[in-house]
Write an enzyme that holds these catalytic residues in place. Structure first.
Site, mmCIF file in Angstrom:
data_model
loop_
_atom_site.group_PDB
_atom_site.id
_atom_site.type_symbol
_atom_site.label_atom_id
_atom_site.label_comp_id
_atom_site.label_asym_id
_atom_site.label_seq_id
_atom_site.Cartn_x
_atom_site.Cartn_y
_atom_site.Cartn_z
ATOM 1 N N CYS A 152 0.793 -1.290 0.024
ATOM 2 C CA CYS A 152 0.140 -0.045 -0.055
ATOM 3 C C CYS A 152 0.898 1.281 0.130
ATOM 4 O O CYS A 152 1.788 1.504 1.081
ATOM 5 C CB CYS A 152 -0.714 0.019 1.289
ATOM 6 S SG CYS A 152 -1.632 1.406 1.752
ATOM 7 N N SER A 153 0.751 2.099 -0.850
ATOM 8 C CA SER A 153 1.392 3.312 -1.137
ATOM 9 C C SER A 153 1.297 4.229 0.199
ATOM 10 O O SER A 153 2.042 4.795 0.540
ATOM 11 C CB SER A 153 1.155 4.035 -2.416
ATOM 12 O OG SER A 153 -0.083 4.584 -2.307
#
Length: 119
Positions: free
Chosen positions: A9-10
């Site tokens: 997840c960024s």
């Protein structure tokens, strides 16, 4: 301080980068591998001041398969939601940061991460 992350997840990576840049003392929990128990989910909800449906990623495939958008969002249904999050941890919104003062935040923005650091 602990941060629940999915490394893919960024938003999680950005939160970790900010914690590192600020020199924060924290531990990482990869919650897809180290799945929170229903009790842990209830505890973090208490720290967040939120309900389980507030931290549920309703656009995930598992949410659609379970039909979560049609589930009641009331006290009688709370445990059903908690169980779904424990059984399908990908549904948990991320990252969640537990602050040193006993509260928690969903750290999806730099401001939220800084808020957790200030507590």
């Amino acid at each position: 301080m602990e941060i629940w992350i999915n490394p893919a997840c960024s938003k999680c990576r950005s939160a970790v980068d900010l914690l590192d840049a600020e020199g924060a003392d924290y531990t990482v929990r990869r919650y897809l591998e180290d799945v929170p128990s229903p009790d842990e989910i209830r505890a973090v909800l208490g720290r967040l001041g939120l309900e389980p449906w507030d931290i549920t990623r309703t656009q995930e495939a598992a949410a659609k398969e379970l039909g979560l958008k049609d589930w009641p969002r009331d006290a009688d249904s709370r445990e059903r939601w908690v169980t779904a999050l424990a059984e399908h941890p990908k549904l948990i919104q991320r990252p969640i940061i537990t602050a040193d003062d006993g509260t928690a935040v969903v750290g999806r923005t730099d401001e939220a991460v800084r808020d957790a650091l200030s507590r």
